[in-house]
Enzyme design. Structure first.
Site, mmCIF file in Angstrom:
data_model
loop_
_atom_site.group_PDB
_atom_site.id
_atom_site.type_symbol
_atom_site.label_atom_id
_atom_site.label_comp_id
_atom_site.label_asym_id
_atom_site.label_seq_id
_atom_site.Cartn_x
_atom_site.Cartn_y
_atom_site.Cartn_z
ATOM 1 N N CYS A 154 6.220 -2.976 -4.849
ATOM 2 C CA CYS A 154 5.696 -1.764 -5.494
ATOM 3 C C CYS A 154 4.175 -1.724 -5.528
ATOM 4 C CB CYS A 154 6.256 -1.615 -6.901
ATOM 5 S SG CYS A 154 5.593 -2.777 -8.112
ATOM 6 N N LEU B 168 8.829 -25.954 11.821
ATOM 7 C CA LEU B 168 8.313 -25.215 12.970
ATOM 8 C C LEU B 168 6.802 -25.399 13.042
ATOM 9 C CD1 LEU B 168 10.378 -21.886 12.873
ATOM 10 C CD2 LEU B 168 10.973 -24.126 13.806
ATOM 11 N N GLY C 104 11.518 17.971 -21.139
ATOM 12 C CA GLY C 104 11.717 19.378 -20.860
ATOM 13 C C GLY C 104 10.456 20.102 -20.455
ATOM 14 N N GLU D 159 8.210 19.850 -14.548
ATOM 15 C CA GLU D 159 9.491 19.659 -13.857
ATOM 16 C C GLU D 159 9.843 20.732 -12.829
ATOM 17 O OE1 GLU D 159 12.295 17.343 -16.986
ATOM 18 O OE2 GLU D 159 11.583 19.286 -17.669
ATOM 19 N N GLN E 192 9.943 8.023 -24.723
ATOM 20 C CA GLN E 192 9.734 9.457 -24.848
ATOM 21 C C GLN E 192 10.292 9.966 -26.178
ATOM 22 O OE1 GLN E 192 11.514 9.906 -20.614
ATOM 23 N NE2 GLN E 192 10.607 11.871 -21.039
#
Length: 1305
Positions: free
Chosen positions: A54, A388, A1057, A1251, A745
């Protein structure tokens, strides 16, 4: 020679932000991120995915590169970097780059000034990403700046402003980027960079063999190969590591090797393994070189051999490995080994296999080196203890080479299948040498000898191509990929993966023909879709005095890492890690914590028996326990069983893994899918949405229709994927009280629930938050179970306890967006006008109610969209399953409803053979009939006007014709353009009643505002401050918005909302009105006395000063709109008729290009026209718009939750779950916020924006569907097709109907 480690008293030494750090007796298991955050308090470096996927944890390091013999600067993921691997290096975190108190670096300033952050959680990683690029030397190009974002995810912004800020430092920066640079000032590297310390400050003196040990674990870092093998001889089970990056694959990293070894040998400084040789015969790389070393050397080899094509092509193939933060740490050797030992889907292996690479290895003696070709490098080909030592890549003079791969998205996505090809042609254009190598298709990467034999002696033509394709399938046995084989899609992506080599071979033939002059192909048809720098947005908006384009007030604090999130709070604490159910149903019989308590650092294991009050953490009472009690029912995978508490995150996680869980009846009767729930009659009875939309006479409507048919579609879920995952910090207080720092929230909801859990009065629990690092809905309720665990543990232990999830935990335990199955019956006239429509839909609500009832209501009301439905009925059924509770996610039901609506509109267009825009237009409401099917007027409706204006401004018709012309000329690349309208209903109920407190300080007139909203990146604090400044008439710089605190502003509702900002801005404005009335007599007196208006500070001093007047300069405001059906008078009578309060409107147009052979798309351009009323802050609103739009692109095209038949999430954090990155964003983005259009009912004329633009991203999917239709027409298939979600790359390619027999060259 026997390896003699130094005295254990020798410390670990490195520079950190310019200061020498000495760590005595370091824990060699510890990661750098843990040291930075938990030991040094440098919390700008964020803990998020812990997989290197991230970018939130990115820091910069400066170290001596043994291979190139120079000091280098590069960025790394601190979550993957072992602390002791920093011995002798210089580390710079965001705090060392710049600070507001000392000197803000231009990288920080330009990101801040350009609105390059919203929630800000990813911002420090973004700063370090660009800072390291600049410190690496030279001016990057715009393309390099863009591609430098291949390891950083932002969920909020849409990337454009971030990329532009980086581009402002580029040698070929666009005019817009140059303007940003000029606005922010000159980049004085000497001034700012000194904060991170002097250049390579004698750290080379520390380059010697070292070892660090703790009980049961040892880290060895030898300097020679002989020492290395001596250690291995004495510690035969010791693990060789270089970057130790593999521990982040499919899991969250938490300690060196993630506990898979007790001894590790770091190869970083072994001189014999740091060779880098280039000559006419090829290149040789030592076993301690990184993948980035290979890329750099191959690019340099290309410069030295300009007539060759292959070096740059191989380098380009290697750039597909992970991302540059990891490539600079990860070794080629480890990548090859995990490919054959653990089935890793490597890009490196097939890329090198097609280049005839060989490796050398040793086991016990440096003198006994053996060499083996990669074609023979298979499981068991070398001893398990092999080291390796060298990689050999021969000079492929005269060869044409290409590597192809496809992932879920362009960057940082493991390949579905990879393939490398190489051919050499003689003078007669006959193939004299050929390689066909496939990776992650068969069980291990391998060459197809049969396909190579077909190519040898043949020509680059259609016959050879078809034979080669057949040979590949006859030669190699396909291996399935189980991760994508879900309960909803048992075959996964295997049919797509199986046929990818066919497309790759055709692509290779095209490019090889073009290269050798066999046949010319249009440049647009060749290779992969290019990654181009994002152009600066063409943004049009209107400002008003005080309502202007300002960066967030905390922008500099975010870019400097000074802002503290929940897990950043400087409170000494213990760490909690949950024990979760791995099954969907059953009975918890026992939790054996014996072994967990033996783990070093573990303090206790907290269970249901330790809960002092109600064992309830769900939205609805009694549905969801904090912890399942012994004897209690398991209702979902990921359910909380216990919390292991320890002195470190690392110890807590290790302890949780040691808890033994006994569950009887595991998965018996488990219901995972919607169909299973329907069959079982399993419902969430209080969450249905039935018979509310029931307009007209359906049967009469069907009778009057020219065509009637039935259809089905399916809409998937989506993870919220905030960069800051669920997090809580519980601090015990007096009287059994508790202070909770919570990423939330719904802080007051959390307070109320935790009071019940702790069995204390609600006022004894205080919930605080500075801001959330993204939320997107699921932190309204799903944060409570996490906070409850922390609170119970803190109560029991009487010590502070923090719980912070990483991506794997969050996606396992926390539900997301609801999926829906939908059936519809629709009747239309011959011109496409809808006469009647009946819709029956079923949602997967998960195991409890949560917000499902409200969501189904909003989903149902979203279906009609902007269209006129004469007769309509919608029923939505809430199905109960044994999945983690699904919940609110950005746009809350509307994306699903919008998809269903537009699927019906597209179905109509397809069946009638008409353009979908025509069907949209003939059914679109006008101002005269803009009434919803449930009877609510859409006030101030203007969608029809926005639609026409945008189509004209964006030159839709002209560009549509250009797409058709492009498609006629190109068989394997197609373009499409689509326009969509938007009407989005808003309901104040979710935030109504949330208040604000405004305090004015008489000493200097400064103002503190407290409000009941939560800053989650939407800019609520900044907008409130602007409104207060306008309302009071005071300077904005005197206003501070305080942290969210449940005991300062009580009874706050949810932040969701999109309307909470309006509510608290109006509440603050109401408080300001009271204060102005208090100040009025003083203003009048001063104006009369002095003959002029007083300044703000003079006015406040007159009203309140020591030994002077003592006005109360504190006021509370509240805003409770009374327009919806949830508001009542004192007698309980409803004051409104409908669920929603008002509508926002918009329109969007997008154009995309499709790679027909792979199904990949690139958005070329998007145009948005949006009605936001009078924007309070246009810059913030534009950022919200673009962020929502890109969120929608992710939902409709890239993101795909993966659940197995136990309901367990299989996407494994960031490993397979893919939110969009910069290449998925439209290259051009044109946005206009409608001018001269204040909303009469809005706060200062504004409307919501957070939104609604999400749905306009459907224009990208719609454009892709048009491109697909063009392909289908050429393939003799119907242009009318349906494509239920997920509309990922494999579904797109399947819809194209392409078969290998179509490939002709």
């Amino acid at each position: 020679m026997t390896f003699a480690p130094p005295d254990r008293k020798d410390p670990l030494q490195f520079f950190l932000n310019g200061e020498l750090v000495r760590v005595y007796d370091p824990d060699p298991r510890q990661m750098l991120i843990e040291f930075l955050r938990d030991s040094k308090g440098l919390t700008g470096t964020k803990r998020s995915c812990l997989q290197g996927g991230c970018g939130a944890c990115v820091v910069a390091i400066q170290e001596y590169d043994v291979a190139t013999r120079r000091w280098v600067y590069r960025s790394i993921n601190s979550c993957l970097k072992p602390l002791v691997a920093c011995h002798g290096v210089s580390v710079t975190t965001v705090e060392g780059v710049g600070s507001e108190r000392k000197c803000v670096h231009q990288v920080q300033k330009r990101i801040a000034e350009n609105h390059g952050m919203q929630c800000g959680f990813c911002t420090p990683g973004m700063v370090m990403n660009t800072y390291a690029l600049l410190r690496a030397g030279g001016k990057p190009t715009a393309e390099e700046s863009m591609k430098n974002y291949d390891g950083n995810i932002c969920r909020c912004t849409g990337y454009r402003n971030l990329v532009q800020a980086s581009e402002s430092f580029a040698s070929d920066a666009s005019n817009e980027a140059v303007a940003l640079a000029e606005k922010c000032g000159h980049h004085d590297a000497n001034l700012c960079d000194k904060l991170s310390g002097p250049e390579y400050p004698k750290m080379d003196m520390l380059r010697q063999s070292v070892s660090f040990k703790t009980e049961g674990f040892a880290w060895y870092a030898p300097m020679s190969l002989e020492e290395t093998l001596e250690i291995k001889k004495s510690k035969p089970r010791a693990m060789y590591i270089l970057g130790d990056t593999a521990k982040g694959i499919r899991q969250a990293a938490y300690e060196v090797a993630n506990g898979r070894a007790n001894d590790v040998i770091s190869l970083r400084n072994v001189s014999e393994l740091n060779i880098l040789e280039k000559n006419g015969t090829g290149l040789t790389f030592g076993g301690a070189l990184t993948i980035q070393h290979l890329i750099d050397a191959l690019q340099a080899y290309q410069q030295e051999h300009p007539n060759s094509q292959w070096p740059e092509a191989v380098a380009d193939g290697l750039k597909n490995v992970a991302q540059h933060h990891i490539r600079s740490e990860a070794g080629w050797a480890g990548n090859l080994l995990i490919t054959i030992q653990r089935g890793f889907p490597s890009d490196l292996f097939p890329c090198l296999l097609a280049a005839d690479a060989e490796v050398s290895y040793v086991t016990t003696s440096a003198r006994d080196e053996k060499r083996i070709s990669l074609v023979d490098f298979k499981p068991g080909a070398v001893p398990f203890n092999a080291l390796l030592t060298k990689l050999h890549i021969p000079n492929l003079a005269g060869a044409f080479y290409k590597y192809y791969r496809v992932g879920q998205r362009k960057w940082l996505s493991h390949c579905f299948a990879g393939a490398g090809f190489r051919v050499v042609l003689d003078g007669s254009k006959t193939i004299t040498d050929a390689r066909v190598a496939l990776g992650y298709w068969a069980s291990t990467p391998m060459r197809s000898s049969k396909a190579e034999q077909v190519l040898l002696g043949s020509s680059l033509d259609t016959e050879t191509l078809q034979k080669a394709i057949s040979a590949v399938h006859a030669d190699l046995e396909f291996a399935e990929e189980r991760m994508f084989q879900t309960v909803d899609n048992p075959t996964g992506k295997d049919s797509y993966r199986r046929n990818l080599p066919d497309s790759y071979l055709f692509k290779f033939f095209q490019e090889a023909q073009n290269h050798f002059g066999v046949k010319s192909w249009a440049a647009e048809e060749l290779g992969n879709l290019p990654v181009k720098p994002l152009k600066a947005g063409d943004l049009k908006f209107q400002e008003a005095p005080g309502l202007d384009n300002k960066p967030q007030l905390s922008s500099m604090g975010l870019t400097t890492g000074a802002v503290r999130y929940t897990d950043d709070q400087p409170v000494p604490s213990l760490f909690g890690y949950p024990v979760l159910s791995e099954v969907a149903t059953g009975k918890l019989e026992n939790l054996d914590v014996t072994e967990a308590l033996k783990v070093e650092g573990v303090v206790d294991v907290v269970t249901a028996a330790d809960i002092p009050g109600a064992n309830c953490a769900g939205f609805a009472a009694g549905e969801e326990p904090v912890f399942v009690e012994i004897g209690g029912a398991i209702i979902t995978s990921g359910q909380q069983l216990a919390l292991v508490v320890a002195t470190s995150y690392r110890a807590a996680k290790r302890g949780a893994a040691a808890v033994t869980v006994k569950i009887s009846g595991a998965n018996e009767g488990a219901i995972i899918t919607i169909d299973q729930a329907i069959e079982a009659g399993s419902y969430l009875e209080e969450a249905h949405f039935r018979n509310t939309i029931d307009k007209g006479d359906l049967e009469e409507g069907f009778k009057s229709s020219d065509m009637v048919w039935e259809g089905t579609t399916y809409v998937i879920g989506q993870h919220a994927f905030p960069m800051e995952k669920q997090a809580a910090l519980a601090v015990p207080e007096e009287k059994k009280g508790m202070t909770i720092w919570n990423s939330t929230q719904g802080h007051d909801f959390c307070r109320a629930k935790l009071a019940g859990v702790l069995d204390v009065p609600g006022s004894y629990v205080v919930v605080k938050q500075t801001r959330a690092g993204g939320a997107f809905g699921h932190k309204n309720s799903r944060q409570v179970p996490v906070a409850a665990m922390a609170a119970v543990a803190a109560h029991k232990l009487e010590k502070a306890v923090r719980v912070a999830y990483e991506s794997t935990l969050e996606q396992w335990a926390v539900g997301g967006r609801h999926s829906f199955k939908t059936k519809y019956k629709v009747g239309v006239t011959k011109d496409g006008k809808i006469q009647s429509c009946e819709i029956e839909s079923w949602c997967n609500g998960g195991c409890t109610h949560d917000f499902t009832g409200f969501l189904n209501l909003e989903m149902g009301e979203a279906i009609p969209s902007v269209y006129w439905w004469p007769n309509m009925k919608v029923n939505v059924h809430a199905m109960k399953t044994n999945l983690p509770t699904n919940t609110a996610v950005r746009s809350f039901g509307s994306p699903q409803g919008y998809f269903i609506c537009e699927a019906i509109i597209e179905d109509i267009a397809g069946r009638l053979g008409k353009a979908v825009e025509e069907i949209r237009e003939v059914n679109m409401c006008t101002r005269e009939n803009a009434v919803t099917p449930w009877g609510q007027p859409m006030e101030y409706y203007n969608v029809d006007m926005l639609w026409k204006k945008l189509k004209q401004d964006a030159k839709f018709q002209e560009r549509e014709e250009a797409c058709k012309a492009f498609n006629e000329k190109h068989r394997w690349r197609k373009r499409g353009i689509s326009a969509v309208p938007l009407a989005y209903g808003h309901c104040y109920a979710y935030a109504a009643g949330t208040g604000a407190l405004v305090n004015i300080f008489g000493s200097d007139g400064s103002v503190t505002v407290h409000h009941g909203g939560c800053e989650i990146g939407q800019g609520i604090h900044t907008k409130v401050a602007q409104v207060v400044a306008i309302s009071l008439g005071c300077p904005l710089e005197l206003i501070r918005v305080a942290d969210t605190n449940s005991e300062v502003v009580p009874n706050a509702r949810f932040t969701g909302g999109s309307i909470t900002t309006e509510v608290v801005c109006e509440a603050a404005r109401q408080a300001c009105k009271q204060l102005l009335e208090t100040l009025r007599p003083h203003r009048e007196f001063l104006a009369k006395r002095d003959g002029k208006e007083p300044s703000w500070t003079e006015l406040v001093a007159a009203a309140n000063t020591v030994l002077g007047h003592q006005e109360k300069l504190s006021a509370t405001g509240i805003f409770s709109p009374a327009g919806n059906q949830y508001t009542t008078d004192v007698e309980g009578n409803k004051l409104g008729e409908f669920h929603g309060d008002y509508f926002t409107y918009g329109a969007g147009i997008s154009e995309v290009e499709l790679d027909v052979l792979t199904g990949e798309i690139r958005p070329l351009r998007s145009d948005i026209l949006y009605d936001v009323g009078q924007s309070i802050n246009p810059g913030i609103d534009l950022g919200q718009l673009e962020g929502a739009f890109v969120f929608g692109i992710g939902y409709y095209l890239y993101e795909e939750p993966l659940r197995d038949n136990r309901g367990t999430e299989r996407s494994q954090g960031v490993w397979a779950y893919k939110p969009p990155m910069a290449p998925e964003v439209p290259i051009e983005f044109h946005v206009e916020l409608l001018r001269d259009n204040p909303f009469p009912k809005g706060v200062l004329g504004s409307k919501a924006i957070g939104e609604p633009p999400f749905m306009l991203a459907y224009s990208v999917l719609g454009a892709a569907k048009k491109a697909i239709a063009s392909v289908r027409r050429e393939n003799g298939l119907s242009e009318h097709f349906q494509m239920p979600m997920p509309c990922t790359v494999d579904a797109i390619q399947k819809a194209c109907g392409v078969e290998a027999s179509h490939f002709k060259c």
